[in-house]
Design a protein around this motif. Structure first.
Motif, PDB file in Angstrom:
ATOM      1  N   GLN A 144       0.823  -1.204   0.000  1.00 24.72           N
ATOM      2  CA  GLN A 144       0.000   0.000   0.000  1.00 24.72           C
ATOM      3  C   GLN A 144       0.863   1.261   0.000  1.00 24.72           C
ATOM      4  OE1 GLN A 144      -3.346   0.597  -0.240  1.00 24.72           O
ATOM      5  NE2 GLN A 144      -3.524  -1.568  -0.763  1.00 24.72           N
ATOM      6  N   GLN A 145       1.913   1.253   0.792  1.00 24.01           N
ATOM      7  CA  GLN A 145       2.814   2.404   0.817  1.00 24.01           C
ATOM      8  C   GLN A 145       3.536   2.565  -0.522  1.00 24.01           C
ATOM      9  OE1 GLN A 145       5.401   2.299   4.252  1.00 24.01           O
ATOM     10  NE2 GLN A 145       3.747   1.648   5.585  1.00 24.01           N
ATOM     11  N   LEU A 146       3.913   1.456  -1.106  1.00 25.45           N
ATOM     12  CA  LEU A 146       4.605   1.499  -2.393  1.00 25.45           C
ATOM     13  C   LEU A 146       3.666   2.010  -3.484  1.00 25.45           C
ATOM     14  CD1 LEU A 146       7.386   0.832  -3.568  1.00 25.45           C
ATOM     15  CD2 LEU A 146       6.541  -1.462  -4.096  1.00 25.45           C
ATOM     16  N   ALA A 147       2.402   1.626  -3.419  1.00 24.94           N
ATOM     17  CA  ALA A 147       1.430   2.103  -4.399  1.00 24.94           C
ATOM     18  C   ALA A 147       1.282   3.618  -4.318  1.00 24.94           C
ATOM     19  CB  ALA A 147       0.083   1.422  -4.167  1.00 24.94           C
ATOM     20  N   THR A 148       1.311   4.159  -3.110  1.00 22.30           N
ATOM     21  CA  THR A 148       1.247   5.615  -2.929  1.00 22.30           C
ATOM     22  C   THR A 148       2.475   6.281  -3.538  1.00 22.30           C
ATOM     23  OG1 THR A 148      -0.033   5.350  -0.889  1.00 22.30           O
ATOM     24  CG2 THR A 148       1.095   7.451  -1.213  1.00 22.30           C
ATOM     25  N   PHE A 149       3.626   5.677  -3.343  1.00 21.82           N
ATOM     26  CA  PHE A 149       4.863   6.190  -3.918  1.00 21.82           C
ATOM     27  C   PHE A 149       4.808   6.145  -5.449  1.00 21.82           C
ATOM     28  CE2 PHE A 149       9.289   5.281  -5.320  1.00 21.82           C
ATOM     29  CZ  PHE A 149       9.884   6.458  -4.900  1.00 21.82           C
ATOM     30  N   PHE A 150       4.268   5.065  -5.986  1.00 24.93           N
ATOM     31  CA  PHE A 150       4.158   4.929  -7.442  1.00 24.93           C
ATOM     32  C   PHE A 150       3.249   6.004  -8.032  1.00 24.93           C
ATOM     33  CE2 PHE A 150       5.122   0.065  -7.563  1.00 24.93           C
ATOM     34  CZ  PHE A 150       6.465   0.346  -7.373  1.00 24.93           C
ATOM     35  N   ALA A 151       2.249   6.437  -7.273  1.00 22.60           N
ATOM     36  CA  ALA A 151       1.340   7.475  -7.761  1.00 22.60           C
ATOM     37  C   ALA A 151       2.078   8.773  -8.010  1.00 22.60           C
ATOM     38  CB  ALA A 151       0.212   7.688  -6.759  1.00 22.60           C
ATOM     39  N   VAL A 152       3.085   9.043  -7.209  1.00 20.81           N
ATOM     40  CA  VAL A 152       3.878  10.262  -7.380  1.00 20.81           C
ATOM     41  C   VAL A 152       4.799  10.137  -8.582  1.00 20.81           C
ATOM     42  CG1 VAL A 152       5.581  11.784  -6.285  1.00 20.81           C
ATOM     43  CG2 VAL A 152       3.757  10.748  -4.912  1.00 20.81           C
ATOM     44  N   ARG A 153       5.375   8.972  -8.743  1.00 21.08           N
ATOM     45  CA  ARG A 153       6.328   8.763  -9.849  1.00 21.08           C
ATOM     46  C   ARG A 153       5.625   8.730 -11.212  1.00 21.08           C
ATOM     47  NH1 ARG A 153      11.866   7.005  -8.406  1.00 21.08           N
ATOM     48  NH2 ARG A 153      12.082   6.857 -10.661  1.00 21.08           N
ATOM     49  N   ASN A 154       4.389   8.224 -11.226  1.00 25.51           N
ATOM     50  CA  ASN A 154       3.652   8.171 -12.490  1.00 25.51           C
ATOM     51  C   ASN A 154       2.164   8.389 -12.220  1.00 25.51           C
ATOM     52  OD1 ASN A 154       2.539   7.735 -14.974  1.00 25.51           O
ATOM     53  ND2 ASN A 154       3.466   5.742 -15.323  1.00 25.51           N
ATOM     54  N   PRO A 155       1.711   9.642 -12.198  1.00 26.05           N
ATOM     55  CA  PRO A 155       0.309   9.948 -11.901  1.00 26.05           C
ATOM     56  C   PRO A 155      -0.670   9.389 -12.927  1.00 26.05           C
ATOM     57  CG  PRO A 155       1.704  11.895 -11.670  1.00 26.05           C
ATOM     58  CD  PRO A 155       2.539  10.851 -12.337  1.00 26.05           C
ATOM     59  N   ALA A 156      -0.167   8.997 -14.095  1.00 18.26           N
ATOM     60  CA  ALA A 156      -1.061   8.477 -15.125  1.00 18.26           C
ATOM     61  C   ALA A 156      -1.595   7.080 -14.788  1.00 18.26           C
ATOM     62  CB  ALA A 156      -0.332   8.437 -16.474  1.00 18.26           C
ATOM     63  N   LEU A 157      -0.942   6.389 -13.900  1.00 17.55           N
ATOM     64  CA  LEU A 157      -1.405   5.057 -13.520  1.00 17.55           C
ATOM     65  C   LEU A 157      -2.691   5.146 -12.707  1.00 17.55           C
ATOM     66  CD1 LEU A 157       1.976   3.458 -12.371  1.00 17.55           C
ATOM     67  CD2 LEU A 157       0.729   2.933 -14.470  1.00 17.55           C
ATOM     68  N   THR A 158      -3.611   4.226 -12.947  1.00 15.12           N
ATOM     69  CA  THR A 158      -4.821   4.176 -12.132  1.00 15.12           C
ATOM     70  C   THR A 158      -4.491   3.573 -10.765  1.00 15.12           C
ATOM     71  OG1 THR A 158      -5.455   1.947 -12.835  1.00 15.12           O
ATOM     72  CG2 THR A 158      -6.180   3.790 -14.222  1.00 15.12           C
ATOM     73  N   GLN A 159      -5.386   3.736  -9.830  1.00 19.39           N
ATOM     74  CA  GLN A 159      -5.176   3.168  -8.500  1.00 19.39           C
ATOM     75  C   GLN A 159      -5.059   1.652  -8.578  1.00 19.39           C
ATOM     76  OE1 GLN A 159      -7.997   4.390  -5.525  1.00 19.39           O
ATOM     77  NE2 GLN A 159      -7.375   2.816  -4.071  1.00 19.39           N
ATOM     78  N   ALA A 160      -5.910   1.029  -9.393  1.00 18.08           N
ATOM     79  CA  ALA A 160      -5.860  -0.423  -9.537  1.00 18.08           C
ATOM     80  C   ALA A 160      -4.512  -0.867 -10.113  1.00 18.08           C
ATOM     81  CB  ALA A 160      -7.000  -0.910 -10.428  1.00 18.08           C
ATOM     82  N   GLN A 161      -3.999  -0.129 -11.090  1.00 19.27           N
ATOM     83  CA  GLN A 161      -2.691  -0.461 -11.656  1.00 19.27           C
ATOM     84  C   GLN A 161      -1.594  -0.330 -10.609  1.00 19.27           C
ATOM     85  OE1 GLN A 161      -2.858   2.370 -14.981  1.00 19.27           O
ATOM     86  NE2 GLN A 161      -2.575   0.650 -16.391  1.00 19.27           N
ATOM     87  N   ARG A 162      -1.617   0.786  -9.880  1.00 23.15           N
ATOM     88  CA  ARG A 162      -0.585   1.014  -8.865  1.00 23.15           C
ATOM     89  C   ARG A 162      -0.584  -0.095  -7.816  1.00 23.15           C
ATOM     90  NH1 ARG A 162      -2.935   6.261  -8.913  1.00 23.15           N
ATOM     91  NH2 ARG A 162      -3.771   5.908  -6.817  1.00 23.15           N
ATOM     92  N   GLU A 163      -1.768  -0.457  -7.356  1.00 26.63           N
ATOM     93  CA  GLU A 163      -1.859  -1.472  -6.313  1.00 26.63           C
ATOM     94  C   GLU A 163      -1.398  -2.837  -6.824  1.00 26.63           C
ATOM     95  OE1 GLU A 163      -5.866  -1.277  -4.934  1.00 26.63           O
ATOM     96  OE2 GLU A 163      -5.526   0.546  -3.737  1.00 26.63           O
ATOM     97  N   LEU A 164      -1.738  -3.159  -8.063  1.00 31.14           N
ATOM     98  CA  LEU A 164      -1.314  -4.439  -8.626  1.00 31.14           C
ATOM     99  C   LEU A 164       0.198  -4.482  -8.805  1.00 31.14           C
ATOM    100  CD1 LEU A 164      -1.988  -7.193  -9.823  1.00 31.14           C
ATOM    101  CD2 LEU A 164      -2.316  -6.065 -12.045  1.00 31.14           C
ATOM    102  N   ILE A 165       0.757  -3.412  -9.367  1.00 31.94           N
ATOM    103  CA  ILE A 165       2.208  -3.352  -9.585  1.00 31.94           C
ATOM    104  C   ILE A 165       2.953  -3.427  -8.259  1.00 31.94           C
ATOM    105  CG2 ILE A 165       4.097  -1.913 -10.453  1.00 31.94           C
ATOM    106  CD1 ILE A 165       1.974  -0.717 -12.424  1.00 31.94           C
ATOM    107  N   ALA A 166       2.443  -2.714  -7.271  1.00 29.57           N
ATOM    108  CA  ALA A 166       3.088  -2.711  -5.959  1.00 29.57           C
ATOM    109  C   ALA A 166       3.012  -4.089  -5.307  1.00 29.57           C
ATOM    110  CB  ALA A 166       2.442  -1.668  -5.057  1.00 29.57           C
TER     111      ALA A 166
END
Length: 209
Positions: A144-166
């Motif tokens: 969950q923390q990593l998904a939040t970090f990913f949102a900053v690095r690439n705002p174009a990613l959806t929440q579902a994408q960020r959470e899956l990648i993380a």
């Protein structure tokens, strides 16, 4: 020490500074003995003796050896949380991907080398249902923390994408960490180097330079 991922800790949390000192001495003693003779062979009497306390003093906090093990694992998880937070500063947001992954993997390797009992505890934890649950909860928290970090690095990613990648990144790293810790230091270094290669290749698609 923070709250355990369990519904309630199996140990009694100290309320005074002196009690915390004894509590931590017991965990330190258990860590030393787990390295020396292995988790299965250690007794609460031996842990108490190494901690320079009575068996009754140990039982004041821990009903049995398993509770000591839980508390030690919980302490390691808290230390890893602190490490993870340190490695995710504002400056980290702008690091090249390979540098970022390198810092994460190297930070974990340094943590392992500085905590010899972690290898024993991390591997043994996969064999006990309640500590397996702690590990699952910890991985979910880090994801969950990593998904939040990913949102900053690439705002174009959806929440579902960020959470899956993380989630994939954390589970892959955790599995490879377990493999690395199953053998000697030379093998650990090789596996951790391959972990960097794998994560960089996977994440580059979502976080181009």
């Amino acid at each position: 020490m923070t709250d355990s991922p369990l519904a309630a800790p199996l140990w009694r949390v100290p309320q005074q500074a002196r009690s915390w000192q004894r509590f931590n001495r017991i965990l330190d003693a258990a860590a030393e003995l787990f390295v020396e003779v292995g988790y299965e062979s250690v007794t609460t009497d031996e842990i108490a003796a190494r901690a320079s306390t009575s068996v009754g003093g140990l039982y004041r906090f821990f009903p049995d050896k398993l509770a000591v093990f839980h508390a030690l694992l919980d302490r390691y998880f808290q230390q890893l949380r602190d490490l993870f937070a340190t490695l995710h500063s504002n400056e980290t947001m702008h690091l090249p991907l390979d540098t970022y992954i390198g810092q994460l993997v190297d930070g974990f390797a340094l943590f392992v080398s500085g905590n010899p009992a972690f290898r024993i505890v991390f591997v043994q934890a996969r064999l006990i249902p309640t500590t397996m649950a702690m590990n699952v909860a910890f991985n979910q928290e880090i994801a969950q923390q990593l998904a939040t970090f990913f949102a900053v690095r690439n705002p174009a990613l959806t929440q579902a994408q960020r959470e899956l990648i993380a989630t994939i990144s954390v589970e892959v790293a955790s599995t490879l960490d377990l493999l690395a810790l199953s053998r000697d230091r030379s093998f650990q270094d090789l596996v951790l180097a391959e972990t960097k290669t794998l994560l960089i290749a996977y994440l580059r698609e979502y976080f181009p330079q």
